[in-house]
Design a protein around this motif. Structure first.
Motif, PDB file in Angstrom:
ATOM      1  N   LEU A   1      19.715  -1.749  11.746  1.00 14.97           N
ATOM      2  CA  LEU A   1      18.732  -2.819  11.873  1.00 14.97           C
ATOM      3  C   LEU A   1      19.101  -3.764  13.013  1.00 14.97           C
ATOM      4  N   SER A   2      20.378  -3.970  13.228  1.00 12.94           N
ATOM      5  CA  SER A   2      20.824  -4.866  14.286  1.00 12.94           C
ATOM      6  C   SER A   2      20.388  -4.349  15.657  1.00 12.94           C
ATOM      7  N   ALA A   3      20.502  -3.037  15.868  1.00  9.35           N
ATOM      8  CA  ALA A   3      20.096  -2.449  17.148  1.00  9.35           C
ATOM      9  C   ALA A   3      18.591  -2.583  17.351  1.00  9.35           C
ATOM     10  N   LEU A   4      17.832  -2.375  16.273  1.00  6.57           N
ATOM     11  CA  LEU A   4      16.380  -2.525  16.375  1.00  6.57           C
ATOM     12  C   LEU A   4      16.010  -3.966  16.691  1.00  6.57           C
ATOM     13  N   CYS A   5      16.686  -4.905  16.059  1.00  2.00           N
ATOM     14  CA  CYS A   5      16.420  -6.321  16.324  1.00  2.00           C
ATOM     15  C   CYS A   5      16.715  -6.671  17.780  1.00  2.00           C
ATOM     16  N   GLN A   6      17.771  -6.101  18.330  1.00  2.00           N
ATOM     17  CA  GLN A   6      18.107  -6.365  19.733  1.00  2.00           C
ATOM     18  C   GLN A   6      17.009  -5.858  20.654  1.00  2.00           C
ATOM     19  N   GLU A   7      16.463  -4.674  20.359  1.00  2.00           N
ATOM     20  CA  GLU A   7      15.389  -4.116  21.177  1.00  2.00           C
ATOM     21  C   GLU A   7      14.144  -5.004  21.120  1.00  2.00           C
ATOM     22  N   ALA A   8      13.758  -5.402  19.901  1.00  2.00           N
ATOM     23  CA  ALA A   8      12.581  -6.259  19.750  1.00  2.00           C
ATOM     24  C   ALA A   8      12.803  -7.612  20.414  1.00  2.00           C
ATOM     25  N   PHE A   9      14.015  -8.122  20.272  1.00  2.00           N
ATOM     26  CA  PHE A   9      14.365  -9.411  20.882  1.00  2.00           C
ATOM     27  C   PHE A   9      14.229  -9.336  22.404  1.00  2.00           C
ATOM     28  N   ASP A  10      14.724  -8.258  23.011  1.00  2.00           N
ATOM     29  CA  ASP A  10      14.656  -8.092  24.464  1.00  2.00           C
ATOM     30  C   ASP A  10      13.198  -7.986  24.927  1.00  2.00           C
TER      31      ASP A  10
ATOM     32  N   PRO B   1      24.965  -9.344  14.135  1.00  2.00           N
ATOM     33  CA  PRO B   1      26.208  -8.613  13.887  1.00  2.00           C
ATOM     34  C   PRO B   1      26.001  -7.122  14.135  1.00  2.00           C
ATOM     35  N   ALA B   2      27.064  -6.432  14.457  1.00  2.00           N
ATOM     36  CA  ALA B   2      26.975  -5.002  14.755  1.00  2.00           C
ATOM     37  C   ALA B   2      26.882  -4.173  13.477  1.00  2.00           C
ATOM     38  N   ASP B   3      26.219  -3.023  13.613  1.00  2.00           N
ATOM     39  CA  ASP B   3      26.194  -1.993  12.562  1.00  2.00           C
ATOM     40  C   ASP B   3      25.696  -2.511  11.218  1.00  2.00           C
ATOM     41  N   VAL B   4      24.486  -3.046  11.193  1.00  2.00           N
ATOM     42  CA  VAL B   4      23.841  -3.397   9.919  1.00  2.00           C
ATOM     43  C   VAL B   4      22.989  -2.194   9.529  1.00  2.00           C
ATOM     44  N   VAL B   5      23.610  -1.257   8.820  1.00  2.00           N
ATOM     45  CA  VAL B   5      22.971   0.022   8.514  1.00  2.00           C
ATOM     46  C   VAL B   5      22.281  -0.055   7.150  1.00  2.00           C
ATOM     47  N   LEU B   6      21.011   0.327   7.119  1.00  2.00           N
ATOM     48  CA  LEU B   6      20.264   0.382   5.872  1.00  2.00           C
ATOM     49  C   LEU B   6      19.067   1.297   6.054  1.00  2.00           C
ATOM     50  N   MET B   7      18.290   1.492   4.962  1.00  2.00           N
ATOM     51  CA  MET B   7      17.111   2.343   5.000  1.00  2.00           C
ATOM     52  C   MET B   7      15.895   1.497   5.397  1.00  2.00           C
TER      53      MET B   7
ATOM     54  N   HIS C   1      21.769  -6.447   0.291  1.00  2.00           N
ATOM     55  CA  HIS C   1      20.594  -6.823   1.080  1.00  2.00           C
ATOM     56  C   HIS C   1      20.996  -7.179   2.507  1.00  2.00           C
ATOM     57  N   ALA C   2      20.028  -7.049   3.399  1.00  2.00           N
ATOM     58  CA  ALA C   2      20.152  -7.599   4.744  1.00  2.00           C
ATOM     59  C   ALA C   2      19.091  -8.686   4.869  1.00  2.00           C
ATOM     60  N   THR C   3      19.472  -9.811   5.426  1.00  2.00           N
ATOM     61  CA  THR C   3      18.552 -10.932   5.580  1.00  2.00           C
ATOM     62  C   THR C   3      18.290 -11.177   7.056  1.00  2.00           C
ATOM     63  N   LEU C   4      17.016 -11.307   7.379  1.00  2.00           N
ATOM     64  CA  LEU C   4      16.588 -11.530   8.753  1.00  2.00           C
ATOM     65  C   LEU C   4      15.843 -12.860   8.815  1.00  2.00           C
ATOM     66  N   ILE C   5      16.242 -13.729   9.727  1.00  2.00           N
ATOM     67  CA  ILE C   5      15.642 -15.072   9.822  1.00  2.00           C
ATOM     68  C   ILE C   5      15.139 -15.303  11.243  1.00  2.00           C
ATOM     69  N   VAL C   6      13.897 -15.740  11.365  1.00  2.00           N
ATOM     70  CA  VAL C   6      13.329 -16.154  12.649  1.00  2.00           C
ATOM     71  C   VAL C   6      12.967 -17.624  12.515  1.00  2.00           C
ATOM     72  N   LYS C   7      13.545 -18.449  13.389  1.00  2.00           N
ATOM     73  CA  LYS C   7      13.389 -19.896  13.232  1.00  2.00           C
ATOM     74  C   LYS C   7      12.990 -20.549  14.543  1.00  2.00           C
ATOM     75  N   ASN C   8      12.136 -21.573  14.434  1.00  2.00           N
ATOM     76  CA  ASN C   8      11.769 -22.366  15.599  1.00  2.00           C
ATOM     77  C   ASN C   8      11.629 -23.828  15.199  1.00  2.00           C
TER      78      ASN C   8
END
Length: 426
Positions: free
Chosen positions: A270-279, A295-301, A338-345
Motif C-alpha cells: 500500500l505504501s508504494a501505491l500511495c507514493q505513486e498516487a502522491f506523485d 513507511p516502507a513495506d505496508v503489505v496487505l490485501m 489494520h493499515a490507516t491512511l490519513i489525508v489532511k489539509n
C-alpha cells in the motif's frame, strides 16, 4: 359496542418503554414515568395526552431516528428531533378541530386541502432528504411515531370504547396527512437534486468537449506539420476528464442497482501505491505543497486500481478545498491488523450540515480557499461517495473530522487481510 379492558394487562401502566431495533425488543425506561404517571380515564382525549406527554414521546422519536444509520450517526439531538414537537402539536390541534367526514377521509389518504408546502411535516421531509435519509427511513419514522403514541396512550386507557376508537382514527388521519406532506416535499427535493445533477453534468461535459473540438480543429489546420505538444496535452486532459465523469456515472449506477463496486483484492504494498498516487497529484498541482509520511513495506490485501481512485480523490479534494498557504499531508500508519491512511489539509472547515451528507452521492461542498484555476473541472459530487463504496468493499471504513483548529482529515482504515478479515471467524 363491548368494552375491552386493556390497562393493567398491557404492562405499560407501570413503566415506559423504548424499542431497540438491534434486539427486536422493547426496553424499559422507568425514568420517563415522571412525565406521565397516574391513571388516565377513558374520557382523556388523545390530543390532550400528546400535549401533556410530549417529552417522553420525543425521547422515543429521537431514539428511533438514531437507528437510521449512516445518516443519523453524527446528528445532534436537535437534528434528530427535527420538527417532531411541532408536528405532534399540529396533529393534536387538528384532532380537536371540527371536520366533516369528507375532510377526514381526505386526511386519511394524505389529500387534505389545501396542501401547504410550509407545514412542519413538509419541512421535516425536505430536511430529512438533505441529511441523507432515504424514503423508507422517513416512512419508518412516522410508523414508529404512530406506534409510540398509541402504545403510551393505550397503556393508560381503562377501556376501549367508541370514543377511544374515534380518537385513534383522528390521530391516524393526522399521521397519514403528515407523512404524505413529508414524502411530497422529500420527492420534490429529490427531483430538484436530479435536475441540478443533470445540469451540472451537461455543463461540465461541455467544457472538455469544447477543448477537444478546438484541439482537433488545430490539428486539422496544421496539415502535415508536427502538432504542437501543448495541443496534444489539452486533448489528453479533456479526454481524461470525460472518461472520469463517465466512469463515475457508471459506478454510481452500479451501486444504485444494488451491484456495488467490484473490488478484487490482491496482496500488495500500500505504501508504494500511495507514493505513486502522491506523485501524480503533485504533478497535477505543481504550485501546491504536498508532504507524505509513508513507511516502507505496508503489505496487505487490496485492489490497487480501486485504492488509487480513493487516494487520488482524497488528495485532489484536499488540494482543491485546502488553504494554499498550508501543505496537504498524506500519512500511512501500519497498525498490525489494520493499515490507516490519513489525508489532511488546513483551511475553512466543512460546515456541520455538510458533514452529515458529505459521503452521499451528488453532494458538493462549496469552498473559496483554492484559486479558481485549481478547482476541479468536474464536480458531479460522486467522488467521496465512490471512495466510501470502494473502502467498504474492502471491509474498511472512511471517516472525516473537520475544525478550524485541527483542519480537515479523511481517515481510511483497511483490514490487513481484506474484507474476509472483518467477518466473524475470519
Amino acid at each position: 359496542m363491548a368494552c375491552v379492558p386493556v390497562g393493567g394487562a398491557s404492562g405499560y401502566a407501570s413503566s415506559s418503554t423504548l424499542f431497540s431495533p438491534a434486539s427486536g425488543q422493547w426496553l424499559l425506561w422507568p425514568y420517563l414515568l415522571l412525565s406521565y404517571t397516574g391513571a388516565y380515564s377513558a374520557s382523556m382525549r388523545l390530543s390532550q395526552f400528546i400535549k401533556d406527554n410530549i417529552e417522553p414521546i420525543l425521547v422515543e422519536w429521537e431514539s428511533f431516528a438514531r437507528t437510521m444509520i449512516p445518516p443519523a450517526e453524527t446528528m445532534s439531538v436537535v437534528e434528530l428531533r427535527d420538527h417532531a414537537h411541532e408536528i405532534l402539536l399540529a396533529i393534536a390541534g387538528e384532532m380537536e378541530s371540527a371536520q366533516s367526514e369528507r375532510q377526514r377521509e381526505a386526511k386519511s389518504k394524505g389529500l387534505a386541502l389545501p396542501f401547504l408546502k410550509e407545514t412542519f411535516a413538509a419541512e421535516h421531509g425536505g430536511l430529512r432528504q438533505r441529511v441523507g435519509f432515504d424514503l423508507s427511513q422517513l416512512g419508518a419514522e412516522y410508523r414508529a411515531l404512530r406506534a409510540t403514541v398509541l402504545r403510551l396512550w393505550m397503556g393508560h386507557v381503562g377501556t376501549v370504547d367508541a370514543a377511544v376508537l374515534e380518537e385513534v382514527m383522528r390521530f391516524n388521519e393526522g399521521i397519514d396527512q403528515g407523512l404524505a406532506e413529508a414524502m411530497a416535499t422529500y420527492s420534490e427535493h429529490v427531483a430538484n437534486s436530479r435536475d441540478t445533477f443533470l445540469a451540472v453534468l451537461g455543463h461540465d461535459l461541455r467544457n472538455p468537449l469544447s477543448a477537444l473540438s478546438s484541439c482537433i480543429h488545430l490539428l486539422e489546420l496544421a496539415g502535415e506539420a508536427r502538432p504542437k505538444e501543448r495541443t496534444l496535452q489539452i486533448a489528453r486532459r479533456s479526454i481524461a476528464s470525460i472518461n472520469d465523469m463517465v466512469t463515475d456515472l457508471l459506478e454510481y449506477t452500479r451501486t444504485r442497482l444494488g451491484r456495488g463496486i467490484e473490488v478484487v483484492p490482491q496482496e500488495g504494498d500500500l505504501s508504494a501505491l500511495c507514493q505513486e498516487a502522491f506523485d501524480e497529484v503533485c504533478a497535477a498541482y505543481p504550485k501546491r505543497e504536498l508532504v507524505a509520511e509513508l513507511p516502507a513495506d505496508v503489505v496487505l490485501m487490496f485492489d490497487a486500481p480501486r485504492m488509487r481512485q480513493v487516494l487520488t480523490n482524497l488528495l485532489s479534494n484536499a488540494v482543491q478545498h485546502g488553504d494554499p498557504a498550508h501543505p496537504v499531508a498524506l500519512v500511512i500508519r501500519d497498525e498490525g491488523a489494520h493499515a490507516t491512511l490519513i489525508v489532511k489539509n488546513q483551511g475553512r472547515p466543512i460546515p456541520p450540515d455538510s458533514m452529515q451528507v458529505i459521503f452521499n452521492p451528488l453532494v458538493q461542498v462549496a469552498t473559496r480557499e483554492s484559486a479558481p484555476h485549481e478547482r476541479p473541472a468536474t464536480s458531479l459530487g460522486l467522488g467521496l461517495y465512490i471512495a466510501r463504496e470502494i473502502v467498504t468493499g474492502h471491509g474498511g471504513t472512511i471517516t472525516v473530522t473537520s475544525s478550524a483548529a485541527e483542519g480537515t482529515a479523511f481517515t481510511v482504515h483497511l483490514p490487513r487481510g481484506g474484507k474476509q478479515a472483518t467477518q466473524p471467524g475470519g
